[in-house]
Design a protein around this motif. Structure first.
Motif, PDB file in Angstrom:
ATOM      1  N   LYS A  40      25.564  35.921  12.133  1.00  0.00           N
ATOM      2  CA  LYS A  40      25.936  37.071  12.321  1.00  0.00           C
ATOM      3  C   LYS A  40      26.254  36.578  14.113  1.00  0.00           C
ATOM      4  CE  LYS A  40      27.991  37.809   8.742  1.00  0.00           C
ATOM      5  NZ  LYS A  40      29.326  36.985   8.169  1.00  0.00           N
ATOM      6  N   ILE A  41      24.974  36.109  14.498  1.00  0.00           N
ATOM      7  CA  ILE A  41      24.466  36.251  15.919  1.00  0.00           C
ATOM      8  C   ILE A  41      25.861  35.547  17.031  1.00  0.00           C
ATOM      9  CG2 ILE A  41      23.525  35.067  17.634  1.00  0.00           C
ATOM     10  CD1 ILE A  41      20.967  34.568  16.229  1.00  0.00           C
ATOM     11  N   VAL A  42      26.661  34.476  16.173  1.00  0.00           N
ATOM     12  CA  VAL A  42      27.667  33.633  16.452  1.00  0.00           C
ATOM     13  C   VAL A  42      29.298  34.077  15.793  1.00  0.00           C
ATOM     14  CG1 VAL A  42      29.021  31.830  17.283  1.00  0.00           C
ATOM     15  CG2 VAL A  42      26.192  32.146  17.765  1.00  0.00           C
ATOM     16  N   PRO A  43      29.776  35.058  15.945  1.00  0.00           N
ATOM     17  CA  PRO A  43      30.540  35.419  14.792  1.00  0.00           C
ATOM     18  C   PRO A  43      31.960  34.573  15.011  1.00  0.00           C
ATOM     19  CG  PRO A  43      30.168  36.982  15.885  1.00  0.00           C
ATOM     20  CD  PRO A  43      29.697  36.276  17.019  1.00  0.00           C
TER      21      PRO A  43
ATOM     22  N   LEU B  88      34.202  29.988  19.866  1.00  0.00           N
ATOM     23  CA  LEU B  88      32.732  30.436  21.169  1.00  0.00           C
ATOM     24  C   LEU B  88      33.830  30.560  21.935  1.00  0.00           C
ATOM     25  CD1 LEU B  88      30.197  27.573  20.905  1.00  0.00           C
ATOM     26  CD2 LEU B  88      29.559  29.971  20.035  1.00  0.00           C
ATOM     27  N   ARG B  89      35.118  31.543  21.724  1.00  0.00           N
ATOM     28  CA  ARG B  89      35.643  31.790  22.693  1.00  0.00           C
ATOM     29  C   ARG B  89      35.797  32.508  23.955  1.00  0.00           C
ATOM     30  NH1 ARG B  89      41.532  30.181  21.834  1.00  0.00           N
ATOM     31  NH2 ARG B  89      41.772  29.825  19.882  1.00  0.00           N
ATOM     32  N   SER B  90      35.013  33.655  23.323  1.00  0.00           N
ATOM     33  CA  SER B  90      34.365  34.680  24.291  1.00  0.00           C
ATOM     34  C   SER B  90      32.631  33.670  25.031  1.00  0.00           C
ATOM     35  CB  SER B  90      33.391  35.519  23.543  1.00  0.00           C
ATOM     36  OG  SER B  90      32.275  35.825  23.351  1.00  0.00           O
ATOM     37  N   THR B  91      32.767  33.939  26.775  1.00  0.00           N
ATOM     38  CA  THR B  91      31.929  33.731  26.993  1.00  0.00           C
ATOM     39  C   THR B  91      29.673  34.355  26.815  1.00  0.00           C
ATOM     40  OG1 THR B  91      31.379  35.983  28.581  1.00  0.00           O
ATOM     41  CG2 THR B  91      33.055  32.763  29.476  1.00  0.00           C
ATOM     42  N   ARG B  92      30.443  35.716  26.272  1.00  0.00           N
ATOM     43  CA  ARG B  92      28.951  36.247  25.406  1.00  0.00           C
ATOM     44  C   ARG B  92      28.918  35.342  24.275  1.00  0.00           C
ATOM     45  NH1 ARG B  92      26.420  41.134  25.619  1.00  0.00           N
ATOM     46  NH2 ARG B  92      28.172  41.255  27.215  1.00  0.00           N
TER      47      ARG B  92
ATOM     48  N   LEU C 209      24.598  27.564  23.821  1.00  0.00           N
ATOM     49  CA  LEU C 209      24.247  26.779  24.735  1.00  0.00           C
ATOM     50  C   LEU C 209      22.706  26.803  25.262  1.00  0.00           C
ATOM     51  CD1 LEU C 209      26.932  27.586  27.424  1.00  0.00           C
ATOM     52  CD2 LEU C 209      27.016  25.256  26.484  1.00  0.00           C
ATOM     53  N   ALA C 210      21.709  27.157  24.902  1.00  0.00           N
ATOM     54  CA  ALA C 210      20.807  26.783  25.604  1.00  0.00           C
ATOM     55  C   ALA C 210      20.137  26.171  23.951  1.00  0.00           C
ATOM     56  CB  ALA C 210      19.310  28.833  24.577  1.00  0.00           C
ATOM     57  N   VAL C 211      20.422  26.575  22.705  1.00  0.00           N
ATOM     58  CA  VAL C 211      19.658  25.898  21.629  1.00  0.00           C
ATOM     59  C   VAL C 211      20.301  24.667  21.891  1.00  0.00           C
ATOM     60  CG1 VAL C 211      20.333  25.000  19.055  1.00  0.00           C
ATOM     61  CG2 VAL C 211      20.230  27.441  20.181  1.00  0.00           C
TER      62      VAL C 211
ATOM     63  N   VAL D 208      25.105  28.610  33.100  1.00  0.00           N
ATOM     64  CA  VAL D 208      24.859  29.292  34.460  1.00  0.00           C
ATOM     65  C   VAL D 208      26.211  29.541  34.674  1.00  0.00           C
ATOM     66  CG1 VAL D 208      24.272  29.380  37.036  1.00  0.00           C
ATOM     67  CG2 VAL D 208      22.851  28.065  35.752  1.00  0.00           C
ATOM     68  N   VAL D 209      27.272  29.243  34.404  1.00  0.00           N
ATOM     69  CA  VAL D 209      29.179  28.846  35.290  1.00  0.00           C
ATOM     70  C   VAL D 209      29.044  29.817  34.357  1.00  0.00           C
ATOM     71  CG1 VAL D 209      31.250  28.632  35.841  1.00  0.00           C
ATOM     72  CG2 VAL D 209      29.665  27.616  36.635  1.00  0.00           C
ATOM     73  N   ASN D 210      28.898  29.852  33.261  1.00  0.00           N
ATOM     74  CA  ASN D 210      28.833  30.412  31.953  1.00  0.00           C
ATOM     75  C   ASN D 210      28.769  32.179  31.665  1.00  0.00           C
ATOM     76  OD1 ASN D 210      29.865  30.987  29.041  1.00  0.00           O
ATOM     77  ND2 ASN D 210      28.245  31.794  28.698  1.00  0.00           N
ATOM     78  N   LEU D 211      27.655  32.284  32.833  1.00  0.00           N
ATOM     79  CA  LEU D 211      27.302  33.681  32.578  1.00  0.00           C
ATOM     80  C   LEU D 211      28.220  34.545  33.758  1.00  0.00           C
ATOM     81  CD1 LEU D 211      23.295  33.110  33.660  1.00  0.00           C
ATOM     82  CD2 LEU D 211      24.755  33.579  31.418  1.00  0.00           C
ATOM     83  N   ARG D 212      29.263  33.898  34.379  1.00  0.00           N
ATOM     84  CA  ARG D 212      30.299  34.355  35.157  1.00  0.00           C
ATOM     85  C   ARG D 212      31.603  34.332  35.201  1.00  0.00           C
ATOM     86  NH1 ARG D 212      29.370  38.037  39.545  1.00  0.00           N
ATOM     87  NH2 ARG D 212      26.746  38.053  39.243  1.00  0.00           N
ATOM     88  N   TRP D 213      31.749  33.134  34.807  1.00  0.00           N
ATOM     89  CA  TRP D 213      33.115  32.417  34.311  1.00  0.00           C
ATOM     90  C   TRP D 213      33.037  31.300  33.229  1.00  0.00           C
ATOM     91  CZ3 TRP D 213      35.720  28.263  36.159  1.00  0.00           C
ATOM     92  CH2 TRP D 213      37.001  27.580  36.608  1.00  0.00           C
ATOM     93  N   LYS D 214      34.648  31.741  32.438  1.00  0.00           N
ATOM     94  CA  LYS D 214      34.586  30.681  31.128  1.00  0.00           C
ATOM     95  C   LYS D 214      35.009  29.149  31.546  1.00  0.00           C
ATOM     96  CE  LYS D 214      37.340  30.186  26.948  1.00  0.00           C
ATOM     97  NZ  LYS D 214      37.433  30.817  25.909  1.00  0.00           N
ATOM     98  N   ILE D 215      34.015  27.885  31.796  1.00  0.00           N
ATOM     99  CA  ILE D 215      34.252  26.834  32.083  1.00  0.00           C
ATOM    100  C   ILE D 215      34.797  26.142  30.928  1.00  0.00           C
ATOM    101  CG2 ILE D 215      31.638  26.590  32.267  1.00  0.00           C
ATOM    102  CD1 ILE D 215      32.817  23.940  34.657  1.00  0.00           C
TER     103      ILE D 215
END
Length: 205
Positions: free
Chosen positions: A71-74, A78-82, A88-90, A127-134
């Motif tokens: 449930k970490i990724v519902p 992956l529609r939301s940046t959160r 992405l880290a994995v 990095v971009v994902n922290l502010r914007w959905k590329i």
């Protein structure tokens, strides 16, 4: 009004050219296409392809499914940046493992360069994902476009025809992502341009 046929085509394109697929596709073109790696022994080709596929497709997919189960990724889309942060880290870790695996294989220097470019794309998107959905899809597609263009330009491969075909495929993918409402024009364009420039400069270095 949405057309179910267009929806199915859009989903098929998004799956066929998924960011988890692009690295393996790029390496397959390097190994089995008209590049300086064409003379690599067949057994070595399949070994290298399996190393890349395991680290850039199989492991990230399994990790994403596990994150979904926990449930970490519902939402697997992956529609939301959160929701993108942990996957992405994995993915970056898996790409790093792939680069380490290829590092000491002399014949794999182009594959290592391509994977370094892919890792740079993932880090940029993170990095971009922290502010914007590329667009992840178009960043990876742009990376493959950049690789095909740079190697053709440098004379290390003869990818001109393949490049033309993939430009058309990437254009269709961009239209599909826009039609499905997954991204805006700016998100698609910035992803494509970023991926292409990163791959070009890393491979040209």
């Amino acid at each position: 009004m949405e057309n179910p046929i267009y929806d199915r085509i859009g989903r098929a394109l998004s799956l066929a050219l998924h960011p988890f697929v692009i690295p393996t596709l790029g390496v397959a073109l390097l190994l089995f296409g008209p590049s300086i790696m064409a003379g690599t022994p067949l057994g070595a080709k399949w070994f290298l392809l399996s190393v890349v596929a395991a680290n850039t497709a199989i492991l990230p997919v399994l990790a994403l499914l596990l994150l979904h189960q926990l449930k970490i990724v519902p939402d697997l889309s992956l529609r939301s940046t959160r929701q993108r942060i942990v996957p992405l880290a994995v993915t970056a870790i898996c790409y790093g493992l792939c680069i380490v695996s290829l590092e000491h294989i002399a014949v794999a220097f182009l594959l290592e360069r391509f994977m370094i470019a892919a890792l740079c794309c993932v880090l940029l998107v993170s990095v971009v994902n922290l502010r914007w959905k590329i667009s992840l899809h178009m960043t990876s597609a742009g990376g493959l476009l950049g690789m095909l263009a740079e190697l053709s330009h440098s004379g290390l491969a003869n990818f001109q025809f393949i490049l033309l075909l993939f430009i058309l495929a990437a254009g269709a993918l961009a239209c599909a992502r826009l039609y499905m409402g997954s991204h805006t024009i700016a998100q698609v364009a910035s992803g494509t341009l970023s991926g292409a420039l990163i791959a070009w400069f890393v491979l040209a270095a």
